[in-house]
Write a protein that holds these residues in place. Structure first.
Motif, PDB file in Angstrom:
ATOM      1  N   ALA A 359       0.802  -1.338  -0.618  1.00 32.67           N
ATOM      2  CA  ALA A 359      -0.261   0.042  -0.381  1.00 32.67           C
ATOM      3  C   ALA A 359       0.631   1.557   0.198  1.00 32.67           C
ATOM      4  O   ALA A 359       0.409   2.314  -0.634  1.00 32.67           O
ATOM      5  N   GLU A 360       1.753   1.136   0.810  1.00 30.05           N
ATOM      6  CA  GLU A 360       3.044   2.232   1.273  1.00 30.05           C
ATOM      7  C   GLU A 360       3.276   2.951  -0.608  1.00 30.05           C
ATOM      8  O   GLU A 360       3.699   3.857  -1.337  1.00 30.05           O
ATOM      9  N   ALA A 361       4.316   1.217  -0.790  1.00 34.25           N
ATOM     10  CA  ALA A 361       4.455   1.789  -2.354  1.00 34.25           C
ATOM     11  C   ALA A 361       3.474   2.217  -3.755  1.00 34.25           C
ATOM     12  O   ALA A 361       3.979   3.173  -4.250  1.00 34.25           O
ATOM     13  N   GLU A 362       3.037   1.828  -3.215  1.00 33.81           N
ATOM     14  CA  GLU A 362       1.679   2.339  -4.319  1.00 33.81           C
ATOM     15  C   GLU A 362       1.092   3.570  -4.690  1.00 33.81           C
ATOM     16  O   GLU A 362       1.318   4.737  -4.984  1.00 33.81           O
ATOM     17  N   GLN A 363       1.327   4.399  -3.004  1.00 33.04           N
ATOM     18  CA  GLN A 363       0.901   5.606  -2.732  1.00 33.04           C
ATOM     19  C   GLN A 363       2.513   6.353  -3.071  1.00 33.04           C
ATOM     20  O   GLN A 363       1.908   7.460  -3.278  1.00 33.04           O
ATOM     21  N   GLU A 364       3.389   5.695  -2.885  1.00 30.48           N
ATOM     22  CA  GLU A 364       4.409   6.515  -3.015  1.00 30.48           C
ATOM     23  C   GLU A 364       4.533   6.867  -4.786  1.00 30.48           C
ATOM     24  O   GLU A 364       5.211   7.978  -5.855  1.00 30.48           O
ATOM     25  N   GLU A 365       4.331   5.672  -5.154  1.00 27.96           N
ATOM     26  CA  GLU A 365       3.572   5.790  -7.132  1.00 27.96           C
ATOM     27  C   GLU A 365       2.839   6.291  -7.520  1.00 27.96           C
ATOM     28  O   GLU A 365       3.088   6.534  -8.524  1.00 27.96           O
ATOM     29  N   LYS A 366       2.004   6.431  -6.943  1.00 31.66           N
ATOM     30  CA  LYS A 366       0.444   7.795  -6.920  1.00 31.66           C
ATOM     31  C   LYS A 366       1.545   8.758  -7.107  1.00 31.66           C
ATOM     32  O   LYS A 366       1.088  10.460  -7.492  1.00 31.66           O
ATOM     33  N   ALA A 367       2.060   9.358  -5.575  1.00 32.11           N
ATOM     34  CA  ALA A 367       3.155  10.479  -5.276  1.00 32.11           C
ATOM     35  C   ALA A 367       3.923  10.653  -6.478  1.00 32.11           C
ATOM     36  O   ALA A 367       4.100  12.307  -6.910  1.00 32.11           O
ATOM     37  N   LEU A 368       4.713   9.753  -7.221  1.00 27.02           N
ATOM     38  CA  LEU A 368       5.237   9.995  -8.272  1.00 27.02           C
ATOM     39  C   LEU A 368       4.670  10.864  -9.475  1.00 27.02           C
ATOM     40  O   LEU A 368       5.326  11.454 -10.498  1.00 27.02           O
ATOM     41  N   GLU A 369       3.369  10.053  -9.419  1.00 23.71           N
ATOM     42  CA  GLU A 369       2.839  10.141 -11.033  1.00 23.71           C
ATOM     43  C   GLU A 369       2.541  11.854 -10.964  1.00 23.71           C
ATOM     44  O   GLU A 369       2.569  12.328 -11.961  1.00 23.71           O
ATOM     45  N   GLY A 370       1.920  11.784  -9.427  1.00 23.00           N
ATOM     46  CA  GLY A 370       1.384  13.110  -9.182  1.00 23.00           C
ATOM     47  C   GLY A 370       2.491  14.450 -10.029  1.00 23.00           C
ATOM     48  O   GLY A 370       2.124  15.359 -10.809  1.00 23.00           O
ATOM     49  N   GLU A 371       3.573  13.966  -9.236  1.00 22.71           N
ATOM     50  CA  GLU A 371       5.034  15.644  -9.593  1.00 22.71           C
ATOM     51  C   GLU A 371       5.416  15.122 -10.791  1.00 22.71           C
ATOM     52  O   GLU A 371       5.161  16.047 -11.568  1.00 22.71           O
ATOM     53  N   ASN A 372       4.847  14.200 -11.246  1.00 25.44           N
ATOM     54  CA  ASN A 372       5.303  14.019 -13.263  1.00 25.44           C
ATOM     55  C   ASN A 372       4.243  14.950 -14.052  1.00 25.44           C
ATOM     56  O   ASN A 372       4.895  15.617 -14.895  1.00 25.44           O
ATOM     57  N   GLU A 373       2.722  14.260 -13.064  1.00 22.55           N
ATOM     58  CA  GLU A 373       2.190  15.141 -14.416  1.00 22.55           C
ATOM     59  C   GLU A 373       2.457  17.054 -14.540  1.00 22.55           C
ATOM     60  O   GLU A 373       1.548  18.089 -15.234  1.00 22.55           O
ATOM     61  N   VAL A 374       2.462  17.330 -12.958  1.00 26.69           N
ATOM     62  CA  VAL A 374       3.067  18.672 -12.361  1.00 26.69           C
ATOM     63  C   VAL A 374       4.455  19.051 -14.033  1.00 26.69           C
ATOM     64  O   VAL A 374       3.998  20.807 -14.212  1.00 26.69           O
ATOM     65  N   SER A 375       5.318  18.612 -13.631  1.00 22.28           N
ATOM     66  CA  SER A 375       6.266  18.685 -13.891  1.00 22.28           C
ATOM     67  C   SER A 375       6.046  18.882 -15.403  1.00 22.28           C
ATOM     68  O   SER A 375       6.215  19.914 -16.240  1.00 22.28           O
ATOM     69  N   GLU A 376       5.349  18.374 -16.697  1.00 20.85           N
ATOM     70  CA  GLU A 376       4.847  18.357 -17.255  1.00 20.85           C
ATOM     71  C   GLU A 376       4.091  19.244 -17.738  1.00 20.85           C
ATOM     72  O   GLU A 376       4.220  20.184 -18.890  1.00 20.85           O
ATOM     73  N   LEU A 377       2.531  20.225 -17.543  1.00 22.85           N
ATOM     74  CA  LEU A 377       2.542  21.149 -17.101  1.00 22.85           C
ATOM     75  C   LEU A 377       3.121  22.178 -16.908  1.00 22.85           C
ATOM     76  O   LEU A 377       2.977  23.250 -17.548  1.00 22.85           O
ATOM     77  N   GLU A 378       4.460  22.211 -16.358  1.00 29.11           N
ATOM     78  CA  GLU A 378       4.677  23.520 -16.040  1.00 29.11           C
ATOM     79  C   GLU A 378       6.416  23.175 -17.894  1.00 29.11           C
ATOM     80  O   GLU A 378       5.725  25.363 -17.965  1.00 29.11           O
ATOM     81  N   LEU A 379       6.421  22.143 -17.991  1.00 27.99           N
ATOM     82  CA  LEU A 379       7.026  22.612 -18.969  1.00 27.99           C
ATOM     83  C   LEU A 379       6.506  22.875 -19.982  1.00 27.99           C
ATOM     84  O   LEU A 379       6.859  23.968 -21.755  1.00 27.99           O
ATOM     85  N   ALA A 380       5.033  22.612 -20.358  1.00 30.64           N
ATOM     86  CA  ALA A 380       4.006  23.645 -20.994  1.00 30.64           C
ATOM     87  C   ALA A 380       3.675  24.832 -21.593  1.00 30.64           C
ATOM     88  O   ALA A 380       4.165  25.219 -22.432  1.00 30.64           O
ATOM     89  N   ASP A 381       3.607  25.030 -20.202  1.00 30.49           N
ATOM     90  CA  ASP A 381       3.358  26.390 -19.749  1.00 30.49           C
ATOM     91  C   ASP A 381       5.346  27.217 -19.641  1.00 30.49           C
ATOM     92  O   ASP A 381       5.171  28.344 -21.071  1.00 30.49           O
ATOM     93  N   ALA A 382       5.912  27.007 -20.149  1.00 33.48           N
ATOM     94  CA  ALA A 382       7.068  27.286 -20.266  1.00 33.48           C
ATOM     95  C   ALA A 382       7.488  27.602 -21.438  1.00 33.48           C
ATOM     96  O   ALA A 382       7.325  28.637 -22.267  1.00 33.48           O
TER      97      ALA A 382
END
Length: 394
Positions: A359-382
């Motif tokens: 369960a902890e690993a799944e949460q960490e994976e979801k957290a990383l996916e969330g961070e990647n989505e934010v980075s992609e949005l920032e890149l698109a804005d840039a």
């Protein structure tokens, strides 16, 4: 007509009453109804019929009643002239009633047959009502019965109970027990079968409430209400779990059920052919109650699952206690579930740790996916902010 019957009739009436468990007066009332219907069949236009049977005086009176009139009767079936009436009854008077003799010998064959059928029908009804009344006193109780015989083909046992024969079918006998003619056994009365026709008691040796009734018989504290039985779960012939609590802080519920030198619980176990019985202390806290119900296994934690249609929980036990908690073929877990009303999922502490890590690993994976989505949005804005070739910022 007033007939003085010979003693044989009323002696036969008395014997018939004894055979059917009826007072002579009650039986006489049934015969009266049958005779009255026979007279009515042969005299369908007569409105008033009298049949009286008095076992005490030995008088049998039957006939049709007609109104006494002083002129020619307008209704010959229900009226009689005063002169004719006085030939039957010298004390007859106008406006009174005159009983006209009807002899049983004059009954038609059909009328006699109907009278017999009516009497048989009423006797059956009386017997049915008597049995139902007798059986109602035994409903949901533990009673003692004697084994009369065992049917070789079906394995059903025929028992005698208060001069009545009852069947203990094979499916309601404790698995593995061997009944023999002459055995005195305890049975639980589940209900009444065929109440509209031929009532018979439905009895069981496998019903869980038999365990409760046996403890009531053996434990005065339960019979008196000081100790309460809060729940029972049973696999007949193998094991039962009984949850109890005490209303008196000075009375130990479990100790009361076990008795001095285990005498009370041993008496119940012996009656149930050696069936094991776990006495569980009841708790208002569902988690604690579930943990206790899984005894003799030790429980580390109980997690109640919210939002499920059926109450459910997850129980964590030490790895070396897992098989004990589940029991042979899942028996201990099923008994605990039946006792508490919860669907129980049992896992070891090692399995619980694996699930927690997953369960902890799944949460960490979801957290990383969330961070990647934010980075992609920032890149698109840039990229949107970078001027295209040939353009200049203003």
């Amino acid at each position: 007509m007033i007939v003085k019957m010979n003693g044989e009739f009323f002696e036969a009436l008395k014997l018939m009453g004894q055979e059917n468990g009826m007072e002579p007066d009650a039986l006489a009332e049934i015969i009266k109804q049958g005779v009255a219907k026979a007279i009515k069949r042969d005299n369908p236009n007569c409105e008033n019929i009298r049949v009286e049977i008095n076992p005490e005086t030995g008088v049998f009176e039957m006939g049709v009643l007609k109104v006494v009139v002083d002129d020619e009767p307008l209704d010959e079936y229900n009226e009689i002239n005063i002169d004719e009436a006085r030939t039957i009854d010298p004390n007859a008077r106008v406006g009174g009633m005159c009983l006209i003799e009807v002899s049983p010998a004059t009954f038609g064959r059909v009328a006699v047959q109907n009278a017999k059928q009516q009497i048989k029908h009423e006797l059956k009804n009386h017997e049915r009502e008597r049995l139902i009344e007798q059986f109602n006193d035994k409903l949901y109780e533990c009673v003692t019965a004697k084994v009369e015989r065992i049917e070789a083909r079906t394995g059903n046992a025929v028992l005698s109970l208060d001069k009545s024969e009852v069947y203990l079918v094979r499916q309601e006998q404790i698995p593995g027990e061997i009944l023999r003619p002459g055995d005195m056994i305890k049975v639980y009365v589940v209900g009444i079968a065929n109440p509209e026709k031929k009532p018979a008691l439905k009895i069981s040796r496998t019903h869980k409430d038999l365990v409760k009734r046996l403890f009531e018989n053996e434990v005065p504290e339960i019979a008196e209400g000081v100790v309460e039985v809060m729940g029972i779960s049973r696999v007949a012939g193998s094991r039962s779990k009984l949850a109890v609590r005490s209303k008196d802080k000075n009375v130990d519920a479990i100790g009361a059920c076990i008795g001095p030198k285990k005498s009370r619980i041993s008496a119940v176990v012996n009656e149930l052919c050696g069936e094991k019985i776990d006495i569980i202390p009841y708790s208002e806290d569902p988690a604690e109650y579930i943990a206790r119900a899984l005894a003799p296994a030790q429980v580390i934690d109980v997690e109640l699952i919210e939002g499920s249609e059926v109450p459910a929980c997850r129980v964590i036990v030490p790895a070396n206690q897992l098989s004990l908690a589940i029991g042979n073929r899942g028996q201990n877990a099923r008994l605990a579930a039946g006792l508490t009303g919860y669907k129980i999922d049992i896992i070891s502490d090692a399995q619980a740790k694996e699930l927690e890590e997953a369960a902890e690993a799944e949460q960490e994976e979801k957290a990383l996916e969330g961070e990647n989505e934010v980075s992609e949005l920032e890149l698109a804005d840039a990229l949107e902010e970078v001027p295209a070739e040939g353009e200049s910022e203003v």
